[in-house]
Design an enzyme around this catalytic site. Sequence first.
Site, PDB file in Angstrom:
ATOM      1  N   ASP B   9       0.915  -1.283   0.010  1.00  0.00           N
ATOM      2  CA  ASP B   9      -0.073  -0.026   0.048  1.00  0.00           C
ATOM      3  C   ASP B   9       1.057   1.374   0.105  1.00  0.00           C
ATOM      4  O   ASP B   9       1.671   1.662   1.183  1.00  0.00           O
ATOM      5  CB  ASP B   9      -1.093   0.209   1.144  1.00  0.00           C
ATOM      6  CG  ASP B   9      -1.997  -1.210   1.056  1.00  0.00           C
ATOM      7  OD1 ASP B   9      -1.629  -2.184   0.788  1.00  0.00           O
ATOM      8  OD2 ASP B   9      -2.877  -0.898   1.645  1.00  0.00           O
ATOM      9  N   GLU B  40      -4.525   2.161  -2.784  1.00  0.00           N
ATOM     10  CA  GLU B  40      -5.574   2.774  -1.954  1.00  0.00           C
ATOM     11  C   GLU B  40      -5.313   3.816  -0.939  1.00  0.00           C
ATOM     12  O   GLU B  40      -6.334   4.624  -0.764  1.00  0.00           O
ATOM     13  CB  GLU B  40      -6.439   1.588  -1.358  1.00  0.00           C
ATOM     14  CG  GLU B  40      -5.580   0.983  -0.049  1.00  0.00           C
ATOM     15  CD  GLU B  40      -6.467   0.367   0.894  1.00  0.00           C
ATOM     16  OE1 GLU B  40      -7.782   0.227   0.822  1.00  0.00           O
ATOM     17  OE2 GLU B  40      -5.961   0.026   2.087  1.00  0.00           O
ATOM     18  N   ASN B  41      -4.268   3.958  -0.765  1.00  0.00           N
ATOM     19  CA  ASN B  41      -3.815   5.222   0.230  1.00  0.00           C
ATOM     20  C   ASN B  41      -2.755   6.210  -0.225  1.00  0.00           C
ATOM     21  O   ASN B  41      -2.279   7.124   0.232  1.00  0.00           O
ATOM     22  CB  ASN B  41      -3.133   4.515   1.569  1.00  0.00           C
ATOM     23  CG  ASN B  41      -3.928   3.316   2.063  1.00  0.00           C
ATOM     24  OD1 ASN B  41      -3.429   2.195   2.169  1.00  0.00           O
ATOM     25  ND2 ASN B  41      -5.084   3.682   2.694  1.00  0.00           N
ATOM     26  N   ASN B  68     -10.094  -1.181   0.404  1.00  0.00           N
ATOM     27  CA  ASN B  68     -11.486  -0.713   1.033  1.00  0.00           C
ATOM     28  C   ASN B  68     -11.385   0.713   0.868  1.00  0.00           C
ATOM     29  O   ASN B  68     -12.428   1.429   1.240  1.00  0.00           O
ATOM     30  CB  ASN B  68     -11.543  -1.101   2.528  1.00  0.00           C
ATOM     31  CG  ASN B  68     -10.240  -0.860   3.430  1.00  0.00           C
ATOM     32  OD1 ASN B  68      -9.121  -1.335   2.927  1.00  0.00           O
ATOM     33  ND2 ASN B  68     -10.481  -0.279   4.478  1.00  0.00           N
ATOM     34  N   HIS B  69     -10.342   1.735   0.773  1.00  0.00           N
ATOM     35  CA  HIS B  69     -10.278   3.044   0.716  1.00  0.00           C
ATOM     36  C   HIS B  69     -10.564   3.305  -0.699  1.00  0.00           C
ATOM     37  O   HIS B  69     -10.284   4.603  -1.039  1.00  0.00           O
ATOM     38  CB  HIS B  69      -8.981   3.519   1.242  1.00  0.00           C
ATOM     39  CG  HIS B  69      -9.034   3.249   2.656  1.00  0.00           C
ATOM     40  ND1 HIS B  69      -9.914   4.128   3.446  1.00  0.00           N
ATOM     41  CD2 HIS B  69      -8.027   2.840   3.467  1.00  0.00           C
ATOM     42  CE1 HIS B  69      -9.442   3.826   4.873  1.00  0.00           C
ATOM     43  NE2 HIS B  69      -8.336   2.810   4.660  1.00  0.00           N
ATOM     44  N   HIS B 152      -6.635  -7.928  -0.432  1.00  0.00           N
ATOM     45  CA  HIS B 152      -6.604  -7.046   0.418  1.00  0.00           C
ATOM     46  C   HIS B 152      -7.677  -7.394   1.805  1.00  0.00           C
ATOM     47  O   HIS B 152      -9.064  -7.291   1.565  1.00  0.00           O
ATOM     48  CB  HIS B 152      -7.220  -5.843  -0.035  1.00  0.00           C
ATOM     49  CG  HIS B 152      -6.999  -4.483   0.530  1.00  0.00           C
ATOM     50  ND1 HIS B 152      -5.610  -3.912   0.364  1.00  0.00           N
ATOM     51  CD2 HIS B 152      -7.742  -3.809   1.439  1.00  0.00           C
ATOM     52  CE1 HIS B 152      -5.572  -2.883   1.137  1.00  0.00           C
ATOM     53  NE2 HIS B 152      -6.916  -2.644   1.871  1.00  0.00           N
ATOM     54  N   HIS B 177      -3.337  -4.516   2.855  1.00  0.00           N
ATOM     55  CA  HIS B 177      -4.275  -4.024   4.112  1.00  0.00           C
ATOM     56  C   HIS B 177      -3.493  -3.612   5.455  1.00  0.00           C
ATOM     57  O   HIS B 177      -3.816  -2.656   5.974  1.00  0.00           O
ATOM     58  CB  HIS B 177      -5.343  -4.862   4.059  1.00  0.00           C
ATOM     59  CG  HIS B 177      -6.370  -4.050   4.970  1.00  0.00           C
ATOM     60  ND1 HIS B 177      -6.919  -2.663   4.806  1.00  0.00           N
ATOM     61  CD2 HIS B 177      -6.709  -4.402   6.346  1.00  0.00           C
ATOM     62  CE1 HIS B 177      -7.900  -2.501   5.860  1.00  0.00           C
ATOM     63  NE2 HIS B 177      -7.834  -3.526   6.681  1.00  0.00           N
ATOM     64  N   HIS B 179      -0.767  -2.981   6.084  1.00  0.00           N
ATOM     65  CA  HIS B 179       0.502  -2.214   6.275  1.00  0.00           C
ATOM     66  C   HIS B 179       1.704  -2.544   7.168  1.00  0.00           C
ATOM     67  O   HIS B 179       2.683  -1.649   7.258  1.00  0.00           O
ATOM     68  CB  HIS B 179      -0.007  -0.772   6.625  1.00  0.00           C
ATOM     69  CG  HIS B 179      -0.814   0.071   5.915  1.00  0.00           C
ATOM     70  ND1 HIS B 179      -1.010   1.369   5.813  1.00  0.00           N
ATOM     71  CD2 HIS B 179      -1.957  -0.371   4.790  1.00  0.00           C
ATOM     72  CE1 HIS B 179      -2.079   1.537   4.887  1.00  0.00           C
ATOM     73  NE2 HIS B 179      -2.682   0.548   4.589  1.00  0.00           N
TER      74      HIS B 179
HETATM   75 FE   LIG Z   1      -3.941   0.367   2.675  1.00  0.00          FE
HETATM   76 FE   LIG Z   2      -7.204  -1.124   3.247  1.00  0.00          FE
END
Ligand SMILES: [Fe+2]
Ligand SMILES: [Fe+2]
Lengths: 260, 260, 260, 260
Positions: B9, B40-41, B68-69, B152, B177, B179
């Site tokens: 990520d 996603e981040n 999810n983000h 994820h 996910h 991290h």
């Molecule tokens: Fe993430």
């Molecule tokens: Fe995530």
Amino acid sequence: MIRLMMIGDVFGRAGRRALKDNIPGLVRDEQIDLVLANGENAAGGNGMTRENAREIFAAGVDVITMGNHVWNKKEIINYIDKEKRIVRPYNYPPGTPGTGFGLFKTKNNDMVGVVNLSGRVFMPELDCPFRCADQVIPILREETPVILMDFHAEATSEKAAMAYYLDGRLSAVCGTHTHVQTADERILEGGTAFITDVGMTGPRDSVIGVKKELVVHKFLTQMPQKFEAANGLYQFNAVIIDVQRDTGQAVAIKRIQNYE
Amino acid sequence: MIRLMMIGDVFGRAGRRALKDNIPGLVRDEQIDLVLANGENAAGGNGMTRENAREIFAAGVDVITMGNHVWNKKEIINYIDKEKRIVRPYNYPPGTPGTGFGLFKTKNNDMVGVVNLSGRVFMPELDCPFRCADQVIPILREETPVILMDFHAEATSEKAAMAYYLDGRLSAVCGTHTHVQTADERILEGGTAFITDVGMTGPRDSVIGVKKELVVHKFLTQMPQKFEAANGLYQFNAVIIDVQRDTGQAVAIKRIQNYE
Amino acid sequence: MIRLMMIGDVFGRAGRRALKDNIPGLVRDEQIDLVLANGENAAGGNGMTRENAREIFAAGVDVITMGNHVWNKKEIINYIDKEKRIVRPYNYPPGTPGTGFGLFKTKNNDMVGVVNLSGRVFMPELDCPFRCADQVIPILREETPVILMDFHAEATSEKAAMAYYLDGRLSAVCGTHTHVQTADERILEGGTAFITDVGMTGPRDSVIGVKKELVVHKFLTQMPQKFEAANGLYQFNAVIIDVQRDTGQAVAIKRIQNYE
Amino acid sequence: MIRLMMIGDVFGRAGRRALKDNIPGLVRDEQIDLVLANGENAAGGNGMTRENAREIFAAGVDVITMGNHVWNKKEIINYIDKEKRIVRPYNYPPGTPGTGFGLFKTKNNDMVGVVNLSGRVFMPELDCPFRCADQVIPILREETPVILMDFHAEATSEKAAMAYYLDGRLSAVCGTHTHVQTADERILEGGTAFITDVGMTGPRDSVIGVKKELVVHKFLTQMPQKFEAANGLYQFNAVIIDVQRDTGQAVAIKRIQNYE
Ligand SMILES: [Fe+2]
Ligand SMILES: [Fe+2]
Ligand SMILES: [Fe+2]
Ligand SMILES: [Fe+2]
Ligand SMILES: [Fe+2]
Ligand SMILES: [Fe+2]
Ligand SMILES: [Fe+2]
Ligand SMILES: [Fe+2]
């Protein structure tokens, strides 16, 4: 220097065998002063019987920490108060059987403080582990600056936040519970050793210790599934941490992964 | 042999800088054929703007996966359908913008299938990722046996169960996910490479990317807290996977951790 | 006899209008001595501004209780310490702005104790509400046996367990949070009035206060969705409880549902 | 007109006794055409044995719906496929034993469609209940417009969203699972009857059916606690719904609460 070894969640028969096979050699070769292991899954995945505890101590573990599975074998309620070498999450309500921290002597008569706490994210509703740490650490520090915490938690954010929050106030924050060793061991700025998760000591060919086909079946069907410990060869997961005797500062943390 | 690199990520500015600093050298030195990154981040922790995506592709990423983000920056809804190099979790409902899998050509004109799925344990309520995998993999296998999944998910059990469930049907299951990079990379019996979590490419001195004092404050007070990406030096987390061109079987998986 | 009215979560503009329309008549006709309302959703669904609080007090509410949305409008942090008629969940950590219980005088100069607690099942990680109740109730009982609790919680089991746990120690346990009035109001054996949920005072044609198409869209798409308070006619949900002045025992509890 | 009665979760021995005591009189006096009951807690709180099912049918129930406890008594896997009068949540994966919907004849030979779905908020990870409803309702409507759904869910928002989503497409959405009857029964604009929760038919002096001291102990100690059905007098919770034979539109919904 004091050398501590923290062993990740001991899972079932394979995990207990791994202790017997690995601890004596590591203690001798690595000159370890105190051996800790998380025992919440010692009894085939769920909880720890008295007999499991005896076996783990006999294998060379000095202190057993626990986690959310601590009460799964009910008999622990009968023996945990008598066995001071078992430390369960401190943040259970007052009056809970057992204790959440302790002081233990190494072979060289050095005192080491041990705390066990449970996270709250995706976990049971216990007291705030951060404020509990604020309570316990000063009590232990009156006796020794060498203090190790087993922080049994799911979320990486909660574990990292705890380590940063406590950095400089204790020697090590060792995460447990996910059964997968993380590759982020390090010494924080204030001298606290940290790893998000020490990993699992148990059956290697498994889903976090459980027979993999049972876990897959559970995910596929969403039906209740009795989990059983996997058989076969073990993995041994641990960290070894070097702590300065007088300051309690960690100077090294090393991951261990041994395989049968 | 085809060599794939999956980057964990990408978090905020530090993460994007890490891509620019690391990808060119790694691609050259390690002879990487296709570069994937979870984005996603990318936008300071939450979601990914069009500008972020451009920057990430410009840094040498061939395919961006999400999690999810994915929808946190709303503008993605406008550009995700046009940008085929972005793959979001497949198990969103039919009709969701974007796509959940794709076929991508390496520099040598080899075809690589990519799938992105989200777990459901402690995560949003999406379609069953196991059954979704059963749908997607045969479609991709009609074109190529070389297939990488970004799974994820939060729970280690769900990730390991997925890897075992799919073992032999695709080249790699790369968890994202949490991290935090895990130290359990391996090749399963059927030839599928697996790691529970690839980790994060972003600000090192942080709680999973966020300014650590904000996260600590949140845990201490339980009050809402606007999170901001941490500043400072980066970490670069990835895995490199070698896959046999004709069978799709992985023969090696190696973890990468670079630091600024 | 002391007659208390507890009004369910006041949601947005429609909820505030419902207070103005209903309280004066009810206070006069029902001879109510003290009016309480849960204000956590006063500001269009999320939190409560200073202006909202003024409007609610002006409508005839004597005490505002809160819940998990207490901090959504940040300005409350600035005024909650000065406004003693606002009571937020007591089980936030020590040091949290505001207070979790209070003593209030009725028109006839009778003293009424009010406590606000938040549940923990499917809710934020706060201190144990059961043990918090054990702390607060004796403090209030030194001044008066007439005590009402707003227990803001999701799970019916946690609410019922609280009521039974406290039965005989306070006058009423009024559940809030689900925004749906339950039909289980009753006086427990020890004299404590109980209802699982008082309901919502807000827009009737809505999903628990929110525009229904937005909530449906959220469930269908699993994508982030900004929620807005619904418009249109209101519902007014409350309970009226009769308490013996000298014993603090409840003798009657009656549900109110008024519609625009 | 067709008159349906839906009975809330039947809990243990007291719940089964309540059926025998109440159904015959209600069917006769209220002229009920079809009797449905949620049976997921029939066996002392958890699941339903074959013997329980026989007893429930013998008491006058025509169709048994289920919920998240459907599989707690494993024997149901053996008999659910043979017993077409049991309908379990449709949104389990394809291949799950049993069926999620059915067509049933009233005494007057009218056809009634029944669907059972489980929510996903704070519940097991099943398929999207909204999209499942979209699949099932047209199938049933080919046979009859008179259709009742038991939507077994925790969150009030998910239940209300489902009812509004389906309004006009079926006769009734009856919520179950919380074991507390709500006071919000109504006919929506499109002609669908709705109640957030029908409540529980089981031991009254209990925490949602369980011995109250066991539940309180669980909340206080956070230790595992074997739950047992409470003894003593019962409550009988149900709704009676009048549906137009030709349109399937509901014209009335009435709550029932009988006590031993
Ligand atoms: Fe993430
Ligand atoms: Fe995530
Ligand atoms: Fe464990
Ligand atoms: Fe654990
Ligand atoms: Fe509310
Ligand atoms: Fe709330
Ligand atoms: Fe139930
Ligand atoms: Fe249920």
